[in-house]
Write a protein that holds these residues in place. Sequence first.
Motif, PDB file in Angstrom:
ATOM      1  N   VAL A 124      -0.792   3.987   2.743  1.00  0.00           N
ATOM      2  CA  VAL A 124      -1.055   4.660   1.457  1.00  0.00           C
ATOM      3  C   VAL A 124      -0.761   6.148   1.570  1.00  0.00           C
ATOM      4  O   VAL A 124      -0.074   6.736   0.720  1.00  0.00           O
ATOM      5  N   LEU A 138      -4.858  -2.006  -4.017  1.00  0.00           N
ATOM      6  CA  LEU A 138      -5.350  -1.635  -2.692  1.00  0.00           C
ATOM      7  C   LEU A 138      -6.404  -2.624  -2.189  1.00  0.00           C
ATOM      8  O   LEU A 138      -6.443  -2.958  -1.008  1.00  0.00           O
ATOM      9  N   ALA A 152       0.827  -1.206   0.000  1.00  0.00           N
ATOM     10  CA  ALA A 152       0.000   0.000   0.000  1.00  0.00           C
ATOM     11  C   ALA A 152       0.866   1.262   0.000  1.00  0.00           C
ATOM     12  O   ALA A 152       0.555   2.242  -0.681  1.00  0.00           O
ATOM     13  N   GLY A 169       0.900   4.210  -2.738  1.00  0.00           N
ATOM     14  CA  GLY A 169       0.773   5.613  -2.348  1.00  0.00           C
ATOM     15  C   GLY A 169       1.935   6.442  -2.846  1.00  0.00           C
ATOM     16  O   GLY A 169       1.763   7.580  -3.291  1.00  0.00           O
ATOM     17  N   SER A 219       2.207   8.334  -0.124  1.00  0.00           N
ATOM     18  CA  SER A 219       1.883   9.455  -0.997  1.00  0.00           C
ATOM     19  C   SER A 219       2.662  10.706  -0.612  1.00  0.00           C
ATOM     20  O   SER A 219       3.177  11.428  -1.474  1.00  0.00           O
TER      21      SER A 219
END
Length: 399
Positions: free
Chosen positions: A362, A335, A239, A243, A366
């Motif tokens: 995530v 995801l 994840a 991200g 990011s």
Amino acid sequence: MLSPAPSRAPSYAAVLRTRHASRTFGSALLGRLSYGMVSLSLTLAMKDTTGSYSVAGVVMALFGATSVFLSPARAALIDRYGPRRALPPMAGGYAALLAALAYATWRPGASSLLLGVLAVTAGGCTPPLGPVMRTLWSSLVPERELLQRAYSLDGVAEELLFVTGPLMVGLVMRFSVPAAGVAISAALVLVGALALVSSPAVRGIGATPSTQESSGSQETPHKQWLLGIVGLRHAAMVAAAVGLCLGALDLLVVAFTEQHHQGAAVAWVLAALSAGSAVGGLAYGAVSWRASNRVRLPVPAVGLGLTMAVAGLSPDVYVLVAVVAAAGAFVAPALTTAYLVADGSVGEGSRTQAGAWVNTAVNAGSSVGAAAVGLLVDRLPPAACFAVAAVRRPPRPVV
């Protein structure tokens, strides 16, 4: 090869026909629509009242940090006390603080310090409606294939909420100030959360502390740090990698389109990403896979990375739109699989926390992706930055 058929024909219609599923899912989506609106509304409202993009950026960073990194702690409260006891106070506090922010930003001249305190506190109270809904899906549709479709449907709906939310903010701004969008976000999350906990599907969800402690399960948070569980740790790492790619992509798309003197095309490229994710998620969820979730876990993430690397070689914006749409087709499957692995790796009393850790991964990925590419984009050509974002791995979690 297809896996054995479950007790009901596995389809999205079967998921929604499950008793209490539509009501529960609809309530959760109503509350989660708030998250699609609040970031843009709050950013614009902060800028309007302070007259400073810098202040707005700092306050929003604090809001996002407390919301994301305290998510597992809030989810632990849900697992410990159950949604009906823990969710209403969180939603009520969060909504009240958003309402206070709306009031403070309705006119120019609000104190930056006051805004920062309200935003940090609001972020700390953000109710984990997504993880709660995924925990409820596990109870509503325990069959493996139906659960896969439920998670895919949930992921696609969430993707669409984050497209719909900014459009609603734009509509609100035609008739009022950005602070009105913050107020609407407060109302949505409160109504949605209260409707969710009133659903019969929520009854009995959440083990008592004594039950958890006496179970002796290795997945119980009292006994083991959750990220020490191999399956959950792998899900969080994948994840985070997804991200990272998504965080990098936003800035890279801006750089690419400006280099080609088509800055207005950014919206089309990002819309293609969302459309690709929605289509990919629905298609992925409709397949009856024979391989286990853990075996499939890295596959869509690798596909996303390879497609990202190809995107940097696009000769023009039109090709970039097509390649980014193809990249998006891997996002929701990656995801969805991560959430399924996380859910299956822990005991019933830790599922909300497991989903929250995937959410946190995530968002953390990011942030790292955006920051890393921000440092590189002025030093390397966009194609090289796309390649770096595609192959960069997130740091191994500390357990």
